[in-house]
Design a protein around this motif. Sequence first.
Motif, PDB file in Angstrom:
ATOM      1  N   TRP A  52     -13.849 105.351 -95.158  1.00  0.00           N
ATOM      2  CA  TRP A  52     -14.438 106.678 -95.315  1.00  0.00           C
ATOM      3  C   TRP A  52     -14.891 107.120 -93.933  1.00  0.00           C
ATOM      4  O   TRP A  52     -15.340 106.310 -93.115  1.00  0.00           O
ATOM      5  CB  TRP A  52     -15.558 106.699 -96.354  1.00  0.00           C
ATOM      6  N   VAL A  53     -14.707 108.385 -93.673  1.00  0.00           N
ATOM      7  CA  VAL A  53     -15.000 108.914 -92.344  1.00  0.00           C
ATOM      8  C   VAL A  53     -16.505 109.061 -92.169  1.00  0.00           C
ATOM      9  O   VAL A  53     -17.195 109.676 -92.983  1.00  0.00           O
ATOM     10  CB  VAL A  53     -14.282 110.267 -92.121  1.00  0.00           C
ATOM     11  N   ASP A  54     -16.992 108.487 -91.097  1.00  0.00           N
ATOM     12  CA  ASP A  54     -18.403 108.550 -90.726  1.00  0.00           C
ATOM     13  C   ASP A  54     -18.474 108.984 -89.269  1.00  0.00           C
ATOM     14  O   ASP A  54     -17.989 108.270 -88.380  1.00  0.00           O
ATOM     15  CB  ASP A  54     -19.043 107.172 -90.908  1.00  0.00           C
ATOM     16  N   ARG A  55     -18.997 110.162 -89.046  1.00  0.00           N
ATOM     17  CA  ARG A  55     -19.152 110.709 -87.697  1.00  0.00           C
ATOM     18  C   ARG A  55     -17.817 110.766 -86.948  1.00  0.00           C
ATOM     19  O   ARG A  55     -17.722 110.412 -85.775  1.00  0.00           O
ATOM     20  CB  ARG A  55     -20.182 109.916 -86.921  1.00  0.00           C
ATOM     21  N   GLY A  56     -16.772 111.154 -87.677  1.00  0.00           N
ATOM     22  CA  GLY A  56     -15.483 111.399 -87.037  1.00  0.00           C
ATOM     23  C   GLY A  56     -14.585 110.197 -86.844  1.00  0.00           C
ATOM     24  O   GLY A  56     -13.539 110.298 -86.217  1.00  0.00           O
ATOM     25  N   THR A  57     -14.981 109.053 -87.409  1.00  0.00           N
ATOM     26  CA  THR A  57     -14.152 107.853 -87.281  1.00  0.00           C
ATOM     27  C   THR A  57     -14.377 106.953 -88.482  1.00  0.00           C
ATOM     28  O   THR A  57     -15.071 107.324 -89.427  1.00  0.00           O
ATOM     29  CB  THR A  57     -14.451 107.116 -85.954  1.00  0.00           C
ATOM     30  N   ALA A  58     -13.804 105.780 -88.455  1.00  0.00           N
ATOM     31  CA  ALA A  58     -13.982 104.829 -89.555  1.00  0.00           C
ATOM     32  C   ALA A  58     -15.438 104.383 -89.632  1.00  0.00           C
ATOM     33  O   ALA A  58     -16.108 104.213 -88.605  1.00  0.00           O
ATOM     34  CB  ALA A  58     -13.074 103.626 -89.335  1.00  0.00           C
ATOM     35  N   ASN A  59     -15.900 104.186 -90.860  1.00  0.00           N
ATOM     36  CA  ASN A  59     -17.256 103.663 -91.044  1.00  0.00           C
ATOM     37  C   ASN A  59     -17.351 102.261 -90.447  1.00  0.00           C
ATOM     38  O   ASN A  59     -16.339 101.598 -90.209  1.00  0.00           O
ATOM     39  CB  ASN A  59     -17.622 103.667 -92.534  1.00  0.00           C
ATOM     40  N   ALA A  60     -18.575 101.810 -90.192  1.00  0.00           N
ATOM     41  CA  ALA A  60     -18.802 100.561 -89.453  1.00  0.00           C
ATOM     42  C   ALA A  60     -18.161  99.343 -90.107  1.00  0.00           C
ATOM     43  O   ALA A  60     -17.570  98.501 -89.416  1.00  0.00           O
ATOM     44  CB  ALA A  60     -20.299 100.329 -89.266  1.00  0.00           C
ATOM     45  N   GLU A  61     -18.241  99.208 -91.422  1.00  0.00           N
ATOM     46  CA  GLU A  61     -17.691  98.031 -92.096  1.00  0.00           C
ATOM     47  C   GLU A  61     -16.169  97.968 -91.930  1.00  0.00           C
ATOM     48  O   GLU A  61     -15.612  96.908 -91.628  1.00  0.00           O
ATOM     49  CB  GLU A  61     -18.068  98.061 -93.578  1.00  0.00           C
ATOM     50  N   ALA A  62     -15.500  99.087 -92.099  1.00  0.00           N
ATOM     51  CA  ALA A  62     -14.043  99.120 -91.909  1.00  0.00           C
ATOM     52  C   ALA A  62     -13.695  98.919 -90.442  1.00  0.00           C
ATOM     53  O   ALA A  62     -12.752  98.195 -90.114  1.00  0.00           O
ATOM     54  CB  ALA A  62     -13.464 100.437 -92.415  1.00  0.00           C
ATOM     55  N   ARG A  63     -14.473  99.547 -89.569  1.00  0.00           N
ATOM     56  CA  ARG A  63     -14.210  99.453 -88.136  1.00  0.00           C
ATOM     57  C   ARG A  63     -14.220  97.993 -87.670  1.00  0.00           C
ATOM     58  O   ARG A  63     -13.372  97.581 -86.878  1.00  0.00           O
ATOM     59  CB  ARG A  63     -15.256 100.273 -87.376  1.00  0.00           C
ATOM     60  N   ALA A  64     -15.136  97.202 -88.197  1.00  0.00           N
ATOM     61  CA  ALA A  64     -15.223  95.793 -87.797  1.00  0.00           C
ATOM     62  C   ALA A  64     -13.938  95.042 -88.135  1.00  0.00           C
ATOM     63  O   ALA A  64     -13.494  94.187 -87.358  1.00  0.00           O
ATOM     64  CB  ALA A  64     -16.421  95.132 -88.479  1.00  0.00           C
ATOM     65  N   VAL A  65     -13.326  95.354 -89.263  1.00  0.00           N
ATOM     66  CA  VAL A  65     -12.063  94.707 -89.632  1.00  0.00           C
ATOM     67  C   VAL A  65     -10.921  95.269 -88.795  1.00  0.00           C
ATOM     68  O   VAL A  65     -10.070  94.523 -88.287  1.00  0.00           O
ATOM     69  CB  VAL A  65     -11.778  94.878 -91.142  1.00  0.00           C
ATOM     70  N   MET A  66     -10.900  96.579 -88.634  1.00  0.00           N
ATOM     71  CA  MET A  66      -9.807  97.235 -87.904  1.00  0.00           C
ATOM     72  C   MET A  66      -9.681  96.720 -86.480  1.00  0.00           C
ATOM     73  O   MET A  66      -8.577  96.526 -85.980  1.00  0.00           O
ATOM     74  CB  MET A  66     -10.022  98.749 -87.894  1.00  0.00           C
ATOM     75  N   GLU A  67     -10.805  96.505 -85.825  1.00  0.00           N
ATOM     76  CA  GLU A  67     -10.792  96.087 -84.424  1.00  0.00           C
ATOM     77  C   GLU A  67     -10.177  94.704 -84.232  1.00  0.00           C
ATOM     78  O   GLU A  67      -9.773  94.355 -83.131  1.00  0.00           O
ATOM     79  CB  GLU A  67     -12.205  96.165 -83.850  1.00  0.00           C
ATOM     80  N   GLY A  68     -10.081  93.914 -85.307  1.00  0.00           N
ATOM     81  CA  GLY A  68      -9.482  92.587 -85.205  1.00  0.00           C
ATOM     82  C   GLY A  68      -8.176  92.454 -85.964  1.00  0.00           C
ATOM     83  O   GLY A  68      -7.701  91.332 -86.175  1.00  0.00           O
ATOM     84  N   LEU A  69      -7.594  93.567 -86.363  1.00  0.00           N
ATOM     85  CA  LEU A  69      -6.368  93.552 -87.158  1.00  0.00           C
ATOM     86  C   LEU A  69      -5.144  93.470 -86.244  1.00  0.00           C
ATOM     87  O   LEU A  69      -4.865  94.370 -85.481  1.00  0.00           O
ATOM     88  CB  LEU A  69      -6.322  94.829 -88.001  1.00  0.00           C
ATOM     89  N   HIS A  70      -4.427  92.355 -86.323  1.00  0.00           N
ATOM     90  CA  HIS A  70      -3.278  92.103 -85.445  1.00  0.00           C
ATOM     91  C   HIS A  70      -1.969  91.976 -86.232  1.00  0.00           C
ATOM     92  O   HIS A  70      -1.099  91.199 -85.847  1.00  0.00           O
ATOM     93  CB  HIS A  70      -3.510  90.825 -84.633  1.00  0.00           C
TER      94      HIS A  70
END
Length: 174
Positions: A52-70
Amino acid sequence: MRTLVLYSSRTGNTEKVAQAIASALPAGTPCLPVGQAPADLAAYDLVFLGYWVDRGTANAEARAVMEGLHNEHIALFATLGADPQSEHGKMCLEHGVALLPDPDAVIGTFLCQGAVDPKVIEMMYKQFPAGHPHGKSPARDALHARAAVHPDEQDLRDAAAFAASVLKRLEGKG
């Protein structure tokens, strides 16, 4: 092809879209909140990840997974209160793609409008004065009213079609 659907959902909007996506994938495809993501995400050939979009980007919980998705193939989807066809909507997807270690792994994106949490609306109306883009106004109230009916049945059909098109592309059929 091992496929997984992960999502982060505050109000249930993104979860509904995730389930619609999973319905278009092979039977038994896991559809899980990001907090229940398998430890070995690299074992999946294709990951659909929703936020879900939070302040123009991915919310924090999703962002944490996305940043390590290879993973080799990633399909992003998101929900937001604004018009998904707007420049803001497009930017929210671009910001999500930019969070990934390899943005070239993205095989597709999907964005859909969703109801805004009433607590967020209340917080914004208290935080921002009238006249501010996020402040209380008839236009802002109308936006929230439009968003309140999404994701609707057409949005969910579109999400399923998105998932099917991603699979076809990977199978060389589309």
